[in-house]
Design a protein around this motif. Structure first.
Motif, PDB file in Angstrom:
ATOM      1  N   ASP A 184      36.042  31.360  49.425  1.00  0.00           N
ATOM      2  CA  ASP A 184      36.837  32.290  50.227  1.00  0.00           C
ATOM      3  C   ASP A 184      37.918  32.921  49.353  1.00  0.00           C
ATOM      4  O   ASP A 184      37.986  32.679  48.137  1.00  0.00           O
ATOM      5  N   ARG A 185      38.765  33.736  49.981  1.00  0.00           N
ATOM      6  CA  ARG A 185      39.801  34.442  49.219  1.00  0.00           C
ATOM      7  C   ARG A 185      40.743  33.462  48.506  1.00  0.00           C
ATOM      8  O   ARG A 185      41.090  33.667  47.337  1.00  0.00           O
ATOM      9  N   ALA A 186      41.152  32.395  49.208  1.00  0.00           N
ATOM     10  CA  ALA A 186      42.077  31.435  48.609  1.00  0.00           C
ATOM     11  C   ALA A 186      41.465  30.768  47.377  1.00  0.00           C
ATOM     12  O   ALA A 186      42.159  30.516  46.377  1.00  0.00           O
ATOM     13  N   SER A 187      40.174  30.469  47.436  1.00  0.00           N
ATOM     14  CA  SER A 187      39.502  29.837  46.287  1.00  0.00           C
ATOM     15  C   SER A 187      39.462  30.782  45.099  1.00  0.00           C
ATOM     16  O   SER A 187      39.734  30.382  43.954  1.00  0.00           O
ATOM     17  N   PHE A 188      39.113  32.051  45.356  1.00  0.00           N
ATOM     18  CA  PHE A 188      39.098  33.029  44.260  1.00  0.00           C
ATOM     19  C   PHE A 188      40.504  33.212  43.665  1.00  0.00           C
ATOM     20  O   PHE A 188      40.660  33.304  42.442  1.00  0.00           O
ATOM     21  N   LEU A 189      41.512  33.265  44.529  1.00  0.00           N
ATOM     22  CA  LEU A 189      42.884  33.439  44.029  1.00  0.00           C
ATOM     23  C   LEU A 189      43.299  32.258  43.160  1.00  0.00           C
ATOM     24  O   LEU A 189      43.965  32.442  42.134  1.00  0.00           O
ATOM     25  N   ALA A 190      42.927  31.046  43.569  1.00  0.00           N
ATOM     26  CA  ALA A 190      43.258  29.866  42.765  1.00  0.00           C
ATOM     27  C   ALA A 190      42.595  29.948  41.391  1.00  0.00           C
ATOM     28  O   ALA A 190      43.193  29.609  40.360  1.00  0.00           O
ATOM     29  N   GLY A 191      41.326  30.401  41.364  1.00  0.00           N
ATOM     30  CA  GLY A 191      40.637  30.556  40.089  1.00  0.00           C
ATOM     31  C   GLY A 191      41.284  31.617  39.215  1.00  0.00           C
ATOM     32  O   GLY A 191      41.435  31.440  37.995  1.00  0.00           O
ATOM     33  N   LEU A 192      41.666  32.742  39.820  1.00  0.00           N
ATOM     34  CA  LEU A 192      42.324  33.812  39.063  1.00  0.00           C
ATOM     35  C   LEU A 192      43.682  33.348  38.529  1.00  0.00           C
ATOM     36  O   LEU A 192      44.075  33.711  37.407  1.00  0.00           O
ATOM     37  N   ALA A 193      44.399  32.553  39.327  1.00  0.00           N
ATOM     38  CA  ALA A 193      45.689  32.028  38.869  1.00  0.00           C
ATOM     39  C   ALA A 193      45.496  31.134  37.648  1.00  0.00           C
ATOM     40  O   ALA A 193      46.304  31.170  36.700  1.00  0.00           O
ATOM     41  N   ALA A 194      44.420  30.322  37.645  1.00  0.00           N
ATOM     42  CA  ALA A 194      44.127  29.470  36.491  1.00  0.00           C
ATOM     43  C   ALA A 194      43.816  30.321  35.261  1.00  0.00           C
ATOM     44  O   ALA A 194      44.266  30.019  34.146  1.00  0.00           O
ATOM     45  N   CYS A 195      43.065  31.395  35.449  1.00  0.00           N
ATOM     46  CA  CYS A 195      42.749  32.299  34.329  1.00  0.00           C
ATOM     47  C   CYS A 195      44.017  32.968  33.795  1.00  0.00           C
ATOM     48  O   CYS A 195      44.191  33.128  32.581  1.00  0.00           O
ATOM     49  N   LEU A 236      35.603  36.956  37.803  1.00  0.00           N
ATOM     50  CA  LEU A 236      35.927  36.519  39.158  1.00  0.00           C
ATOM     51  C   LEU A 236      36.192  37.710  40.073  1.00  0.00           C
ATOM     52  O   LEU A 236      35.830  37.689  41.256  1.00  0.00           O
ATOM     53  N   LEU A 237      36.825  38.738  39.539  1.00  0.00           N
ATOM     54  CA  LEU A 237      37.041  39.941  40.342  1.00  0.00           C
ATOM     55  C   LEU A 237      35.714  40.555  40.773  1.00  0.00           C
ATOM     56  O   LEU A 237      35.555  41.004  41.914  1.00  0.00           O
ATOM     57  N   ARG A 238      34.758  40.583  39.849  1.00  0.00           N
ATOM     58  CA  ARG A 238      33.431  41.127  40.190  1.00  0.00           C
ATOM     59  C   ARG A 238      32.765  40.268  41.254  1.00  0.00           C
ATOM     60  O   ARG A 238      32.127  40.792  42.183  1.00  0.00           O
ATOM     61  N   GLU A 239      32.894  38.944  41.140  1.00  0.00           N
ATOM     62  CA  GLU A 239      32.294  38.045  42.129  1.00  0.00           C
ATOM     63  C   GLU A 239      32.943  38.237  43.498  1.00  0.00           C
ATOM     64  O   GLU A 239      32.255  38.172  44.531  1.00  0.00           O
ATOM     65  N   MET A 240      34.249  38.440  43.523  1.00  0.00           N
ATOM     66  CA  MET A 240      34.941  38.681  44.793  1.00  0.00           C
ATOM     67  C   MET A 240      34.359  39.910  45.483  1.00  0.00           C
ATOM     68  O   MET A 240      34.037  39.879  46.675  1.00  0.00           O
ATOM     69  N   ALA A 261      30.991  39.378  46.867  1.00  0.00           N
ATOM     70  CA  ALA A 261      31.005  38.540  48.069  1.00  0.00           C
ATOM     71  C   ALA A 261      31.587  39.277  49.265  1.00  0.00           C
ATOM     72  O   ALA A 261      31.721  38.692  50.348  1.00  0.00           O
ATOM     73  N   GLY A 262      31.931  40.547  49.080  1.00  0.00           N
ATOM     74  CA  GLY A 262      32.469  41.338  50.180  1.00  0.00           C
ATOM     75  C   GLY A 262      33.948  41.123  50.417  1.00  0.00           C
ATOM     76  O   GLY A 262      34.475  41.501  51.475  1.00  0.00           O
ATOM     77  N   ILE A 263      34.643  40.513  49.435  1.00  0.00           N
ATOM     78  CA  ILE A 263      36.085  40.273  49.557  1.00  0.00           C
ATOM     79  C   ILE A 263      36.809  41.292  48.670  1.00  0.00           C
ATOM     80  O   ILE A 263      36.649  41.274  47.444  1.00  0.00           O
ATOM     81  N   ILE A 264      37.563  42.174  49.264  1.00  0.00           N
ATOM     82  CA  ILE A 264      38.296  43.184  48.490  1.00  0.00           C
ATOM     83  C   ILE A 264      39.486  42.516  47.815  1.00  0.00           C
ATOM     84  O   ILE A 264      40.318  41.903  48.490  1.00  0.00           O
TER      85      ILE A 264
END
Length: 611
Positions: free
Chosen positions: A224-235, A247-251, A254-257
């Motif tokens: 979900d959005r929170a999971s992607f944000l956590a991954g981006l924060a780690a990067c 990760l941005l491309r995967e978001m 997945a239909g998450i803007i």
């Protein structure tokens, strides 16, 4: 009692009215009203629905009331009501609101003993109660019990299990979360475990373990959005720009803007890796964020990332090219970010930590400004900001004054305070503190004292930082008597305190170990000397003061000092010996403390007390 003889309310009427109650006391009173006989009607027996509604009021009221909820359960049993799952569920959630996991778990076990099968809402309430009290073992145990009983956990279940670990250190939190996910087995890919995964990714990311963070992210089928944000924060934390872009491309797939936070993390990762072109490409995604002006918000995000990465040269270059290259005029956020970046760069250079790049920009004014120092650049940006009609405020000014302070340009700092008055802007505490610090570094103690008095005109209260800079300035100028007077006034007004505990006298700071603690580890050397001198003089003046405790002076181990060596320790040891002939003791097990024996203090007072 307000019902007329022509109206005969029934249990449904009371149940409906119960759902409108706003506090637990009103719900309890309504049930008692039902059970009372009237001349025009008989008592009405509450039902399980009545009690369920009343228990729900106990949970949802502004001040949840577990005591009344438990009283309602006892009343229901006395009335012969068969306690059902809904009543237990309402009680458990009320206990959760009141941070009482014991009552919640007791209710769950009583429910099971009565042969009632708990549903997902009941388990979630009990797990949430454990989470509220940071009882992870209890929450994880209930999750295992749910699985064993065939109750499928939902998003709330996993979110509360993750929340039970919210205050645990990252390493331990990661191990516990991995154990929970491992216990779910293969089902973890199909269950809504996004909250667990997001928490695990954040735990790894905060430790700089970006590989483990991204590996955890891959274990969930639909992040979900929170999971992607956590991954981006780690990067972003680990400068992994390629992984952030992926990760941005995967978001998007997945239909998450991506929102502004996702874009900011990716921009930060690019800037830390000095991938400026990629950062510019990423900020183009701002055009997809609802409610954002894509170009200005994206460029401001880039300037902010440059500020965090100590790349003031790029921040200024982006700002100067916003109009000509990107077709957008810089706003207050643009200028503010670039000015703060200049201030940080100037401070780093002043600390013998040169910024990663020298100023490379030109064209801040019509005649060009190549080769400016960072403090000069911040002044030039302030002038450009004014000429462009961009709103100035005290925060922008405080950043410019701070850059002048870092460069030792005290005249410029004082002049900026005057400019604020012409611009109709009231200086805040940060403006005054930076200007006073600049005067201190420039040995302009009279000007520092003048600024301190000027603070009163603007109704700006001094703080610890103010007094520290002022006392250093007075000490450098040899104004010992004035320094002691200023400290004494600040101490009596509560602006500074050298006691570790509350109170202003020795007797208020005694501990079970029979010691009194003075905490000076945040003080400068001049301020620490004045504080210690003030307290020893106070002992001489207090004929009724008993000295039955050792004095412990906390001076710090010097881990935050240049070179990592103690600063206050030698200064105060020398001060005690030379001024008062008192020998302090430093123990090997803690070199951050000076211990003064109570016997030496009593001898000092007996010998020197003023008569």
């Amino acid at each position: 009692g307000g019902w007329g003889p022509g109206l005969r309310p029934d249990v449904i009427s009371y149940n409906t009215l119960m759902s409108c109650c706003e506090d637990a006391g009103a719900a309890l009173a309504l049930i008692r009203e039902m059970k009372m006989s009237r001349p025009y009607r008989k008592a009405i027996k509450p039902t399980s629905i009545t009690y369920t509604n009343a228990l729900t009021v106990c949970r949802k009221s502004k001040d949840p009331d577990l005591k009344i909820a438990l009283e309602l359960m006892q009343m229901a049993e006395k009335d012969g009501i068969q306690i059902n799952m809904f009543m237990y569920s309402a009680l458990i959630w009320c206990a959760q609101q009141c941070n009482n996991s014991k009552v919640a778990l007791d209710a769950l076990y009583r429910m099971q003993d009565a042969g009632i099968r708990p549903n997902i809402a009941v388990y979630n309430g009990a797990i949430a109660a454990c989470a509220e009290n940071l009882e992870h073992e209890g929450a994880a145990g209930l999750l295992r019990e749910m699985q064993g009983r065939g109750v499928a956990p939902d998003d709330t279940t996993f979110r509360e299990v993750a929340r039970s670990l919210r205050l645990m250190e990252p390493g331990g939190r990661a191990r516990r979360l991995e154990a929970v996910l491992s216990g779910l087995g293969r089902e973890s890919r199909t269950l809504p475990v996004q909250a667990l995964v997001a928490s695990l990714v954040r735990a790894h990311g905060s430790q700089g373990r970006w590989r483990e963070a991204l590996a955890a992210l891959e274990t969930v089928e639909r992040p979900d959005r929170a999971s992607f944000l956590a991954g981006l924060a780690a990067c972003a934390r680990c400068s992994r720009w390629e992984e952030a872009a992926s990760l941005l491309r995967e978001m998007r797939a997945a239909g998450i803007i991506p929102d502004r936070y996702a874009i900011n993390y990716a921009v930060t990762a690019c800037t830390k890796a000095e991938r400026w072109d990629d950062a510019v490409d990423v900020i183009g995604l701002y055009t997809e964020v609802e409610g954002c002006d894509g170009r200005i918000d994206g460029l401001n995000s880039l300037i902010g990332a440059c500020k965090r990465a100590d790349r003031a040269d790029v921040a200024v270059d982006v700002l100067l090219n916003m109009s000509s290259v990107y077709g957008v005029e810089p706003d207050r956020t643009s200028y503010g970010g670039a000015i703060i970046a200049c201030s940080i760069a100037q401070r780093n250079e002043s600390r013998s930590r040169p910024s990663s790049r020298p100023p490379l920009f030109v064209g801040i004014s019509a005649d060009g400004c190549g080769g400016l120092e960072w403090w000069e650049c911040s002044l030039a940006l302030l002038r450009r900001m004014r000429e462009s009609g961009v709103q100035l405020d005290e925060f922008v000014y405080s950043s410019v004054i701070s850059s002048c302070e870092a460069a030792g340009q005290w005249q410029r700092a004082v002049g900026l305070l005057t400019s604020m008055e012409y611009d109709g802007i009231r200086p805040n505490i940060y403006c005054f503190n930076a200007a006073i610090s600049a005067c201190q570094k420039g040995h302009a103690w009279l000007e520092a004292l003048g600024l301190f008095e000027q603070m009163k005109l603007f109704d700006v209260a001094p703080n610890f930082v103010t007094m520290n800079s002022l006392l250093i300035a007075l000490d450098d100028a040899g104004q010992q008597e004035m320094s002691e007077h200023m400290y004494m006034e600040a101490y009596r007004k509560g602006i500074v305190s050298h006691w570790k505990a509350n109170g202003f006298r020795w007797r208020h700071n005694r501990t079970k170990t029979g010691r009194v603690y003075m905490d000076l580890h945040q003080f400068s050397a001049p301020m620490a000397r004045v504080a210690l001198n003030f307290e020893l003089h106070s002992l001489l003046e207090s004929a009724d003061e008993e000295i039955g405790e050792d004095l412990i002076i906390i001076v710090g181990k010097g881990t935050g000092s240049v070179g990592g060596k103690p600063v206050l320790l030698p200064v105060l040891m020398s001060f005690l010996k030379s001024e008062y002939n008192i020998a302090g003791v430093v123990r090997k097990e803690n070199i951050g403390l000076i211990q003064v024996n109570s016997k030496l203090l009593r001898e000092f007072v007996a010998k020197n007390r003023w008569r």
